[in-house]
Structures are given as C-alpha cells and as structure tokens.
Design a protein around this motif. Sequence first.
Motif, PDB file in Angstrom:
ATOM      1  N   PRO A  67      54.341 -31.440  29.815  1.00 30.07           N
ATOM      2  CA  PRO A  67      55.477 -31.687  29.151  1.00 30.07           C
ATOM      3  C   PRO A  67      56.786 -31.539  30.426  1.00 30.07           C
ATOM      4  CG  PRO A  67      54.183 -30.335  27.787  1.00 30.07           C
ATOM      5  CD  PRO A  67      53.501 -30.302  28.906  1.00 30.07           C
ATOM      6  N   ALA A  68      56.972 -30.509  30.635  1.00 31.77           N
ATOM      7  CA  ALA A  68      58.247 -30.197  31.800  1.00 31.77           C
ATOM      8  C   ALA A  68      58.416 -31.137  32.915  1.00 31.77           C
ATOM      9  CB  ALA A  68      58.014 -28.787  32.321  1.00 31.77           C
ATOM     10  N   VAL A  69      57.049 -31.653  33.374  1.00 31.80           N
ATOM     11  CA  VAL A  69      57.062 -32.664  34.605  1.00 31.80           C
ATOM     12  C   VAL A  69      58.214 -33.698  34.390  1.00 31.80           C
ATOM     13  CG1 VAL A  69      55.864 -34.184  36.016  1.00 31.80           C
ATOM     14  CG2 VAL A  69      54.918 -31.950  35.594  1.00 31.80           C
ATOM     15  N   LEU A  70      57.885 -34.330  33.180  1.00 27.26           N
ATOM     16  CA  LEU A  70      58.774 -35.580  32.838  1.00 27.26           C
ATOM     17  C   LEU A  70      60.223 -35.143  32.520  1.00 27.26           C
ATOM     18  CD1 LEU A  70      56.474 -37.800  30.398  1.00 27.26           C
ATOM     19  CD2 LEU A  70      57.192 -38.272  32.818  1.00 27.26           C
ATOM     20  N   ARG A  71      60.556 -34.215  32.165  1.00 26.01           N
ATOM     21  CA  ARG A  71      61.690 -33.625  31.884  1.00 26.01           C
ATOM     22  C   ARG A  71      62.491 -33.495  33.313  1.00 26.01           C
ATOM     23  NH1 ARG A  71      62.744 -32.236  26.240  1.00 26.01           N
ATOM     24  NH2 ARG A  71      64.885 -31.657  26.781  1.00 26.01           N
ATOM     25  N   LEU A  76      66.005 -35.458  37.576  1.00 26.39           N
ATOM     26  CA  LEU A  76      66.437 -36.128  38.993  1.00 26.39           C
ATOM     27  C   LEU A  76      66.366 -37.622  39.082  1.00 26.39           C
ATOM     28  CD1 LEU A  76      63.465 -34.028  40.594  1.00 26.39           C
ATOM     29  CD2 LEU A  76      66.119 -33.575  40.781  1.00 26.39           C
ATOM     30  N   LEU A  77      65.661 -38.349  38.006  1.00 24.40           N
ATOM     31  CA  LEU A  77      65.945 -39.995  38.171  1.00 24.40           C
ATOM     32  C   LEU A  77      66.545 -40.386  36.646  1.00 24.40           C
ATOM     33  CD1 LEU A  77      62.474 -40.184  39.912  1.00 24.40           C
ATOM     34  CD2 LEU A  77      64.787 -40.400  40.930  1.00 24.40           C
ATOM     35  N   PRO A  78      67.276 -40.122  36.240  1.00 23.05           N
ATOM     36  CA  PRO A  78      67.992 -40.377  35.019  1.00 23.05           C
ATOM     37  C   PRO A  78      67.780 -41.899  34.670  1.00 23.05           C
ATOM     38  CG  PRO A  78      69.804 -39.587  36.163  1.00 23.05           C
ATOM     39  CD  PRO A  78      68.781 -39.384  36.903  1.00 23.05           C
ATOM     40  N   HIS A  79      68.067 -42.691  35.298  1.00 22.37           N
ATOM     41  CA  HIS A  79      68.197 -44.142  35.202  1.00 22.37           C
ATOM     42  C   HIS A  79      66.776 -44.847  35.054  1.00 22.37           C
ATOM     43  CE1 HIS A  79      72.519 -43.982  35.160  1.00 22.37           C
ATOM     44  NE2 HIS A  79      72.637 -43.396  36.309  1.00 22.37           N
ATOM     45  N   HIS A  80      65.992 -44.057  35.947  1.00 27.54           N
ATOM     46  CA  HIS A  80      64.268 -44.736  36.143  1.00 27.54           C
ATOM     47  C   HIS A  80      63.579 -44.085  35.019  1.00 27.54           C
ATOM     48  CE1 HIS A  80      65.738 -46.565  39.539  1.00 27.54           C
ATOM     49  NE2 HIS A  80      66.214 -45.711  40.007  1.00 27.54           N
ATOM     50  N   ILE A  81      63.826 -42.774  34.416  1.00 23.55           N
ATOM     51  CA  ILE A  81      62.803 -42.032  33.583  1.00 23.55           C
ATOM     52  C   ILE A  81      63.889 -41.591  32.698  1.00 23.55           C
ATOM     53  CG2 ILE A  81      61.051 -40.567  33.442  1.00 23.55           C
ATOM     54  CD1 ILE A  81      60.403 -40.848  36.350  1.00 23.55           C
ATOM     55  N   TRP A 158      52.211 -28.964  40.498  1.00 22.92           N
ATOM     56  CA  TRP A 158      53.271 -29.440  40.976  1.00 22.92           C
ATOM     57  C   TRP A 158      54.511 -28.833  40.605  1.00 22.92           C
ATOM     58  CZ3 TRP A 158      57.640 -31.945  39.019  1.00 22.92           C
ATOM     59  CH2 TRP A 158      58.615 -32.400  40.054  1.00 22.92           C
ATOM     60  N   LEU A 159      54.694 -29.028  39.193  1.00 27.65           N
ATOM     61  CA  LEU A 159      55.700 -28.222  38.438  1.00 27.65           C
ATOM     62  C   LEU A 159      56.071 -27.023  38.925  1.00 27.65           C
ATOM     63  CD1 LEU A 159      57.695 -28.278  36.062  1.00 27.65           C
ATOM     64  CD2 LEU A 159      56.024 -27.166  34.530  1.00 27.65           C
ATOM     65  N   ILE A 160      54.851 -25.984  38.977  1.00 31.30           N
ATOM     66  CA  ILE A 160      55.237 -24.654  39.435  1.00 31.30           C
ATOM     67  C   ILE A 160      55.833 -24.881  40.843  1.00 31.30           C
ATOM     68  CG2 ILE A 160      53.789 -22.825  40.223  1.00 31.30           C
ATOM     69  CD1 ILE A 160      52.076 -23.186  37.651  1.00 31.30           C
ATOM     70  N   ARG A 161      55.067 -25.489  41.829  1.00 31.36           N
ATOM     71  CA  ARG A 161      55.648 -25.637  43.213  1.00 31.36           C
ATOM     72  C   ARG A 161      56.841 -25.975  43.257  1.00 31.36           C
ATOM     73  NH1 ARG A 161      50.540 -27.747  43.953  1.00 31.36           N
ATOM     74  NH2 ARG A 161      51.305 -29.604  44.034  1.00 31.36           N
ATOM     75  N   TYR A 162      57.465 -27.019  42.495  1.00 31.30           N
ATOM     76  CA  TYR A 162      58.595 -27.616  42.489  1.00 31.30           C
ATOM     77  C   TYR A 162      59.601 -26.492  42.137  1.00 31.30           C
ATOM     78  CZ  TYR A 162      62.956 -30.480  41.871  1.00 31.30           C
ATOM     79  OH  TYR A 162      63.976 -31.026  42.040  1.00 31.30           O
ATOM     80  N   ILE A 163      59.527 -25.862  41.147  1.00 33.79           N
ATOM     81  CA  ILE A 163      60.455 -24.942  40.443  1.00 33.79           C
ATOM     82  C   ILE A 163      60.368 -23.701  41.600  1.00 33.79           C
ATOM     83  CG2 ILE A 163      60.622 -23.214  38.901  1.00 33.79           C
ATOM     84  CD1 ILE A 163      61.251 -26.059  37.793  1.00 33.79           C
ATOM     85  N   GLU A 164      59.337 -23.159  41.910  1.00 35.44           N
ATOM     86  CA  GLU A 164      59.367 -22.336  42.872  1.00 35.44           C
ATOM     87  C   GLU A 164      60.061 -22.659  44.359  1.00 35.44           C
ATOM     88  OE1 GLU A 164      55.555 -20.709  43.261  1.00 35.44           O
ATOM     89  OE2 GLU A 164      55.719 -19.868  41.043  1.00 35.44           O
ATOM     90  N   GLN A 165      59.990 -23.807  44.541  1.00 34.37           N
ATOM     91  CA  GLN A 165      60.696 -24.125  45.895  1.00 34.37           C
ATOM     92  C   GLN A 165      62.169 -24.443  45.582  1.00 34.37           C
ATOM     93  OE1 GLN A 165      58.728 -27.670  47.216  1.00 34.37           O
ATOM     94  NE2 GLN A 165      56.997 -26.525  47.756  1.00 34.37           N
ATOM     95  N   HIS A 166      62.580 -25.011  44.506  1.00 33.83           N
ATOM     96  CA  HIS A 166      63.917 -25.546  44.049  1.00 33.83           C
ATOM     97  C   HIS A 166      64.772 -24.385  43.109  1.00 33.83           C
ATOM     98  CE1 HIS A 166      63.339 -29.024  46.433  1.00 33.83           C
ATOM     99  NE2 HIS A 166      62.313 -29.079  45.603  1.00 33.83           N
TER     100      HIS A 166
END
Length: 186
Positions: A67-71, A76-81, A158-166
């Motif tokens: 669920p959090a991936v799409l959010r 990041l891409l509000p006009h596309h998603i 991916w979600l975990i890696r993304y959050i941990e990187q950013h």
Amino acid sequence: MLKADVIKTICHGLDSGDDVLIAAALKEYPFIAPANTGRNYTELQATRIFMRDGFVDRYSGTRLVHPAVLRVLSKLLPHHIPFHRNWKMTETHPAYWELVPTIDHIIPVARSGIDSEENWVTTSMLRNATKANWTLDELGWKLLPPGNLLQWDGLTGWLIRYIEQHGLAGQERYVIQWYKAARKAI
C-alpha cells in the motif's frame, strides 16, 4: 424456487390480495440484515497477511503492490499517479483500486464468518468491493493458492530501501506507519 420466481409470486399475491401467498414467498427469499461489525486491522497485521499470501490477490491471482508504494509514487509523480484521500475515482489512479491489497473475509462476518486470520485473505480493493458480503460460491469464485514471497514481495523491499535511502522526513503518516509495519514483519 428460483429467486425471480419468488418475486413473481409476491407480485401475483399482491395482484390477488393473497397475503398467505406473499408470506410464504417471503419465507423463501427473506431479507436478513447483515450485522454491522466494523473491523480494523493494524498495518502490522495486514502486512503479515499480505506476506503470508505472497502479495497475490487470492481471488484472481493478480500480483498486488504494498500500500505505501503507491502513496510514495503519488507524492513523487502526482500528475501521473494521482491520489485522492477519499479514493475519488475521477482523481485517483486506477492502480489504487486494482493493485492495493486489503484483507477480506473468505466467509463474510455478516454471513457468520469469524473475524480471525484463518478467515482472512489478501485481495485487491476492487475485488473486495465487488465481493462485499457475498460468498465465493455465490460469485462463482475460487480461493487460489498464495503467491511466493521470494518471487514477489509487493515491492516491500523497494519501499524499505527507498525510505532508508531518502528518510522519513516529508512522508505522510500513512507511509510511515506502513513502513514501520513492513520493517517489523520481515
């Protein structure tokens, strides 16, 4: 008696003024109000069920996305998603309905099903809304086997890696809660 024939019998009873016929027909196809039993699952409980089921819609076999991936993608891409907080269809990407997992009761609680993990299954928001309080037999659906979490994790990694990187700074509460649940569940 077929359900349409019950309604036909009720109409015939109304035409003829036969209350006994109407009462008998209504017993064949009664209205039974479902119990209103609000259910809330923690993000951790839901994540564990999604992982158990391999992030696969157990009614269709479709791969689902954490669920959090799409959010995160919507941020990041509000006009596309795009996303609307009330899931307004004219303002929300269809991926939210088609790919976000949710918990469904195989046997609906309103139909005497129990509200426990043995009766919980992963499905999409779309299928959950479609199924509502119907049984699988009534819909002609089958319960499919769970997916393999090693082959598809719903992009949880991916979600975990993304959050941990950013970092979590700037992330909405929804994403933070789901991220924390994912970390605990793995």
